[in-house]
Design a protein around this motif. Structure first.
Motif, PDB file in Angstrom:
ATOM      1  N   ASP A  49      -8.371 -76.109  54.570  1.00 26.68           N
ATOM      2  CA  ASP A  49      -9.406 -75.316  55.248  1.00 26.68           C
ATOM      3  C   ASP A  49     -10.795 -75.916  55.054  1.00 26.68           C
ATOM      4  OD1 ASP A  49      -7.736 -72.270  54.213  1.00 26.68           O
ATOM      5  OD2 ASP A  49      -7.531 -73.408  56.085  1.00 26.68           O
ATOM      6  N   SER A  50     -10.902 -76.893  54.186  1.00 26.77           N
ATOM      7  CA  SER A  50     -12.207 -77.518  53.936  1.00 26.77           C
ATOM      8  C   SER A  50     -12.720 -78.135  55.228  1.00 26.77           C
ATOM      9  CB  SER A  50     -12.077 -78.598  52.859  1.00 26.77           C
ATOM     10  OG  SER A  50     -11.702 -78.034  51.624  1.00 26.77           O
ATOM     11  N   ALA A  51     -13.882 -77.703  55.651  1.00 27.08           N
ATOM     12  CA  ALA A  51     -14.452 -78.145  56.941  1.00 27.08           C
ATOM     13  C   ALA A  51     -15.824 -77.502  57.100  1.00 27.08           C
ATOM     14  CB  ALA A  51     -13.553 -77.729  58.103  1.00 27.08           C
ATOM     15  N   MET A  52     -16.457 -77.838  58.226  1.00 26.35           N
ATOM     16  CA  MET A  52     -17.724 -77.207  58.609  1.00 26.35           C
ATOM     17  C   MET A  52     -17.392 -76.105  59.604  1.00 26.35           C
ATOM     18  SD  MET A  52     -20.993 -77.629  58.057  1.00 26.35           S
ATOM     19  CE  MET A  52     -22.642 -77.675  58.747  1.00 26.35           C
ATOM     20  N   TYR A  53     -17.920 -74.924  59.383  1.00 27.38           N
ATOM     21  CA  TYR A  53     -17.636 -73.789  60.252  1.00 27.38           C
ATOM     22  C   TYR A  53     -18.929 -73.326  60.919  1.00 27.38           C
ATOM     23  CZ  TYR A  53     -13.049 -73.537  58.091  1.00 27.38           C
ATOM     24  OH  TYR A  53     -11.787 -73.837  57.655  1.00 27.38           O
ATOM     25  N   TYR A  54     -18.867 -73.175  62.222  1.00 24.15           N
ATOM     26  CA  TYR A  54     -20.028 -72.729  62.985  1.00 24.15           C
ATOM     27  C   TYR A  54     -19.714 -71.407  63.677  1.00 24.15           C
ATOM     28  CZ  TYR A  54     -21.911 -77.480  62.676  1.00 24.15           C
ATOM     29  OH  TYR A  54     -22.402 -78.693  62.236  1.00 24.15           O
ATOM     30  N   CYS A  55     -20.607 -70.492  63.545  1.00 22.30           N
ATOM     31  CA  CYS A  55     -20.551 -69.245  64.299  1.00 22.30           C
ATOM     32  C   CYS A  55     -21.384 -69.446  65.564  1.00 22.30           C
ATOM     33  CB  CYS A  55     -21.136 -68.115  63.451  1.00 22.30           C
ATOM     34  SG  CYS A  55     -21.068 -66.487  64.214  1.00 22.30           S
ATOM     35  N   ALA A  56     -20.911 -68.931  66.677  1.00 23.70           N
ATOM     36  CA  ALA A  56     -21.633 -69.156  67.933  1.00 23.70           C
ATOM     37  C   ALA A  56     -21.613 -67.893  68.776  1.00 23.70           C
ATOM     38  CB  ALA A  56     -21.024 -70.322  68.697  1.00 23.70           C
ATOM     39  N   LEU A  57     -22.607 -67.805  69.636  1.00 27.24           N
ATOM     40  CA  LEU A  57     -22.802 -66.640  70.494  1.00 27.24           C
ATOM     41  C   LEU A  57     -22.936 -67.113  71.927  1.00 27.24           C
ATOM     42  CD1 LEU A  57     -25.541 -63.955  69.836  1.00 27.24           C
ATOM     43  CD2 LEU A  57     -25.585 -65.246  71.942  1.00 27.24           C
ATOM     44  N   ARG A  58     -22.424 -66.311  72.846  1.00 23.84           N
ATOM     45  CA  ARG A  58     -22.638 -66.605  74.256  1.00 23.84           C
ATOM     46  C   ARG A  58     -22.948 -65.295  74.946  1.00 23.84           C
ATOM     47  NH1 ARG A  58     -17.899 -69.640  77.203  1.00 23.84           N
ATOM     48  NH2 ARG A  58     -16.892 -67.616  77.140  1.00 23.84           N
ATOM     49  N   ASN A  59     -24.008 -65.293  75.767  1.00 20.13           N
ATOM     50  CA  ASN A  59     -24.408 -64.020  76.351  1.00 20.13           C
ATOM     51  C   ASN A  59     -23.609 -63.668  77.589  1.00 20.13           C
ATOM     52  OD1 ASN A  59     -25.580 -65.774  78.133  1.00 20.13           O
ATOM     53  ND2 ASN A  59     -27.674 -65.284  77.576  1.00 20.13           N
ATOM     54  N   GLN A  60     -23.051 -64.665  78.245  1.00 20.38           N
ATOM     55  CA  GLN A  60     -22.162 -64.371  79.364  1.00 20.38           C
ATOM     56  C   GLN A  60     -21.309 -65.585  79.658  1.00 20.38           C
ATOM     57  OE1 GLN A  60     -25.476 -63.629  82.211  1.00 20.38           O
ATOM     58  NE2 GLN A  60     -24.506 -65.158  83.491  1.00 20.38           N
ATOM     59  N   LEU A 105     -23.315 -72.130  74.546  1.00 17.82           N
ATOM     60  CA  LEU A 105     -23.181 -71.463  73.258  1.00 17.82           C
ATOM     61  C   LEU A 105     -24.447 -71.666  72.435  1.00 17.82           C
ATOM     62  CD1 LEU A 105     -19.597 -72.763  72.572  1.00 17.82           C
ATOM     63  CD2 LEU A 105     -20.185 -70.362  72.866  1.00 17.82           C
ATOM     64  N   ILE A 106     -24.766 -70.659  71.668  1.00 17.99           N
ATOM     65  CA  ILE A 106     -25.865 -70.761  70.709  1.00 17.99           C
ATOM     66  C   ILE A 106     -25.222 -70.768  69.335  1.00 17.99           C
ATOM     67  CG2 ILE A 106     -27.929 -69.628  69.796  1.00 17.99           C
ATOM     68  CD1 ILE A 106     -28.127 -68.342  72.651  1.00 17.99           C
ATOM     69  N   PHE A 107     -25.498 -71.819  68.588  1.00 17.64           N
ATOM     70  CA  PHE A 107     -24.809 -72.017  67.316  1.00 17.64           C
ATOM     71  C   PHE A 107     -25.679 -71.614  66.128  1.00 17.64           C
ATOM     72  CE2 PHE A 107     -20.931 -74.256  68.350  1.00 17.64           C
ATOM     73  CZ  PHE A 107     -21.178 -74.748  69.624  1.00 17.64           C
ATOM     74  N   GLY A 108     -25.008 -71.161  65.080  1.00 13.26           N
ATOM     75  CA  GLY A 108     -25.657 -71.047  63.789  1.00 13.26           C
ATOM     76  C   GLY A 108     -25.749 -72.419  63.155  1.00 13.26           C
ATOM     77  N   LYS A 109     -26.343 -72.490  61.973  1.00 12.09           N
ATOM     78  CA  LYS A 109     -26.552 -73.781  61.315  1.00 12.09           C
ATOM     79  C   LYS A 109     -25.299 -74.308  60.640  1.00 12.09           C
ATOM     80  CE  LYS A 109     -31.496 -73.531  60.752  1.00 12.09           C
ATOM     81  NZ  LYS A 109     -32.661 -73.692  59.853  1.00 12.09           N
ATOM     82  N   GLY A 110     -24.287 -73.480  60.563  1.00  9.49           N
ATOM     83  CA  GLY A 110     -23.035 -73.944  59.997  1.00  9.49           C
ATOM     84  C   GLY A 110     -22.928 -73.714  58.499  1.00  9.49           C
ATOM     85  N   THR A 111     -21.706 -73.535  58.055  1.00  9.58           N
ATOM     86  CA  THR A 111     -21.405 -73.410  56.631  1.00  9.58           C
ATOM     87  C   THR A 111     -20.298 -74.396  56.282  1.00  9.58           C
ATOM     88  OG1 THR A 111     -21.977 -71.057  56.558  1.00  9.58           O
ATOM     89  CG2 THR A 111     -20.575 -71.896  54.784  1.00  9.58           C
TER      90      THR A 111
END
Lengths: 115, 109
Positions: free
Chosen positions: B81-92, B97-103
């Motif tokens: 599971d070790s990796a970079m994870y990004y949360c993203a949002l899309r309004n429609q 996509l609008i991304f977070g800075k990643g964890t």
């Protein structure tokens, strides 16, 4: 799954030259493609939205004359960095959205280094 | 303004430990939320989306509109599971996509 390719994967150029990056959807038609820029250990920042057959829509702060985007066909979008400078060095990533479908598919990215 | 916040740059856990990667968003409407994962030297790929309400590779995420959060959870972390994870949002649909800075998630044995 759908595949998106980018070419080249890595490019080094001299300051002042122009560089073209291609983004292709290999097994589907993409009405919309997106170009992102990613700085080291930072997030993806949207640069522009590219729709086939029309002018790209640039995000605020992105110079359209510097980052020329052409979406000439349903499977190809190109990003040309004109008169590149060292501060343009970055990782450029494209994504493609199929005409019918909700999921974006990402290319592997292009590492640009401007000397 | 639309914004995605991932407060943790790095999360280090031991194999078998529970994992929670935090994501908060700001958007006035009803956005679509996603989690993307980027394994070492690989391209970004979709992990899961809130509308599917599915579990992928043992990961789940629940959209909490009251707290405007979409945290990613897994009860027992694995080294792969070790990796970079990004949360993203899309309004429609059809928009970028609008991304977070990643964890960065690091799972060690």
């Amino acid at each position: 799954g759908a595949v998106v390719s980018q070419h080249p994967s890595r490019v080094i150029c001299k300051s002042g030259t122009s560089v073209k990056i291609e983004c292709r959807s290999l097994d589907f038609q993409a009405t919309t493609m997106f170009w992102y820029r990613q700085f080291p250990k930072q997030s993806l920042m949207l640069m522009a939205t590219s729709n086939e057959g029309s002018k790209a829509t640039y995000e605020q702060g992105v110079e359209k004359d510097k980052f020329l985007i052409n979406h000439a066909s349903l499977t190809l979008s190109t990003l040309t960095v004109t008169s590149a400078h060292p501060e343009d060095s970055s990782f450029y990533i494209c994504s493609a959205l199929p005409g019918q479908g909700n999921e974006q598919f990402f290319g592997p990215g292009t590492r640009l280094t401007v000397l | 303004a639309q914004r995605v916040t991932q407060p943790e740059k790095l999360l280090s856990v031991f194999k078998g430990a529970p994992v929670e990667l935090k994501c908060n968003y700001s958007y006035s409407g009803s956005p679509e939320l996603f989690w993307y994962v980027q394994y070492s030297r690989q391209r970004l790929q979709l992990l899961l989306r809130h509308i599917s309400r599915e579990s992928i590779k043992g990961f789940t995420a629940d959209l909490n509109k009251g707290e405007t959060s979409f945290h990613l959870k897994k009860p027992f972390a694995q080294e792969e599971d070790s990796a970079m994870y990004y949360c993203a949002l899309r309004n429609q649909a059809g928009t970028a996509l609008i991304f977070g800075k990643g964890t960065t998630l690091s799972v060690s044995s």
